[in-house]
Design a protein around this motif. Structure first.
Motif, PDB file in Angstrom:
ATOM      1  N   LYS A  88      88.876 -16.128  28.757  1.00 24.08           N
ATOM      2  CA  LYS A  88      90.133 -15.146  27.391  1.00 24.08           C
ATOM      3  C   LYS A  88      91.289 -15.564  28.207  1.00 24.08           C
ATOM      4  CE  LYS A  88      92.012 -10.596  27.282  1.00 24.08           C
ATOM      5  NZ  LYS A  88      91.704  -9.268  27.533  1.00 24.08           N
ATOM      6  N   GLN A  94      93.934 -16.954  25.740  1.00 25.48           N
ATOM      7  CA  GLN A  94      95.591 -15.776  25.760  1.00 25.48           C
ATOM      8  C   GLN A  94      96.378 -17.292  25.723  1.00 25.48           C
ATOM      9  OE1 GLN A  94      96.006 -13.156  28.171  1.00 25.48           O
ATOM     10  NE2 GLN A  94      97.296 -11.693  26.854  1.00 25.48           N
ATOM     11  N   TYR A 147      99.089 -18.317  22.247  1.00 32.74           N
ATOM     12  CA  TYR A 147     100.559 -17.944  22.817  1.00 32.74           C
ATOM     13  C   TYR A 147     101.011 -19.163  22.297  1.00 32.74           C
ATOM     14  CZ  TYR A 147     100.379 -12.710  24.544  1.00 32.74           C
ATOM     15  OH  TYR A 147     100.953 -11.769  24.774  1.00 32.74           O
ATOM     16  N   ASP A 186      97.795 -10.195  21.152  1.00 28.93           N
ATOM     17  CA  ASP A 186      96.589  -8.946  22.472  1.00 28.93           C
ATOM     18  C   ASP A 186      96.006  -8.469  21.295  1.00 28.93           C
ATOM     19  OD1 ASP A 186      98.003 -10.456  24.264  1.00 28.93           O
ATOM     20  OD2 ASP A 186      99.234  -8.670  24.467  1.00 28.93           O
ATOM     21  N   LEU A 217      92.617  -9.945  20.505  1.00 28.80           N
ATOM     22  CA  LEU A 217      92.072 -10.767  22.267  1.00 28.80           C
ATOM     23  C   LEU A 217      91.130  -9.099  22.472  1.00 28.80           C
ATOM     24  CD1 LEU A 217      93.697 -13.505  23.983  1.00 28.80           C
ATOM     25  CD2 LEU A 217      91.914 -13.344  22.497  1.00 28.80           C
TER      26      LEU A 217
END
Length: 115
Positions: free
Chosen positions: A2, A6, A10, A107, A110
């Motif tokens: 994860k 992430q 980003y 976010d 996810l």
């Protein structure tokens, strides 16, 4: 897994900021990966100190000064890295707003993928 996803997303968000707003320039995906890492580290280490130091101003502005703190983190990252240019603090402010909005979407997505 994860965390890597992430970080990747980003970096893509930073490239999207550069595509959406001409005041921010990023030279390639590798630079975006490094910038995402630096911004994350600045947000983890320096941002809490700045939030505490600027607490009176933040309370006086009903929390709106936190946008300035976010812009400062974005601007510091751009000044530290050579492959990222931000044309000024106003550009950092708008770039950080776009980056934060994309971060909220990332976010949220996810959280749904990895409950």
């Amino acid at each position: 897994m994860k965390l890597l996803l992430q970080w990747f997303l980003y970096a893509v968000a930073l490239l999207a900021v550069a595509a959406i707003y001409p005041g921010v320039t990023i030279h390639g995906f590798g630079s975006a990966l490094i910038a995402a890492l630096v911004i994350g580290l600045l947000n983890a280490v320096l941002r809490p100190v700045l939030v505490v130091l600027t607490l009176p101003v933040t309370l006086l502005t009903l929390g709106l000064f936190l946008f300035v703190v976010n812009a400062l983190m974005f601007w510091i990252a751009a000044n530290v890295l050579a492959d990222i240019q931000v044309s000024g603090f106003g550009a950092a402010f708008l770039g950080s707003l776009i980056y934060s909005a994309l971060g909220l979407v990332i976010d949220s997505a996810l959280r749904r993928l990895f409950p």
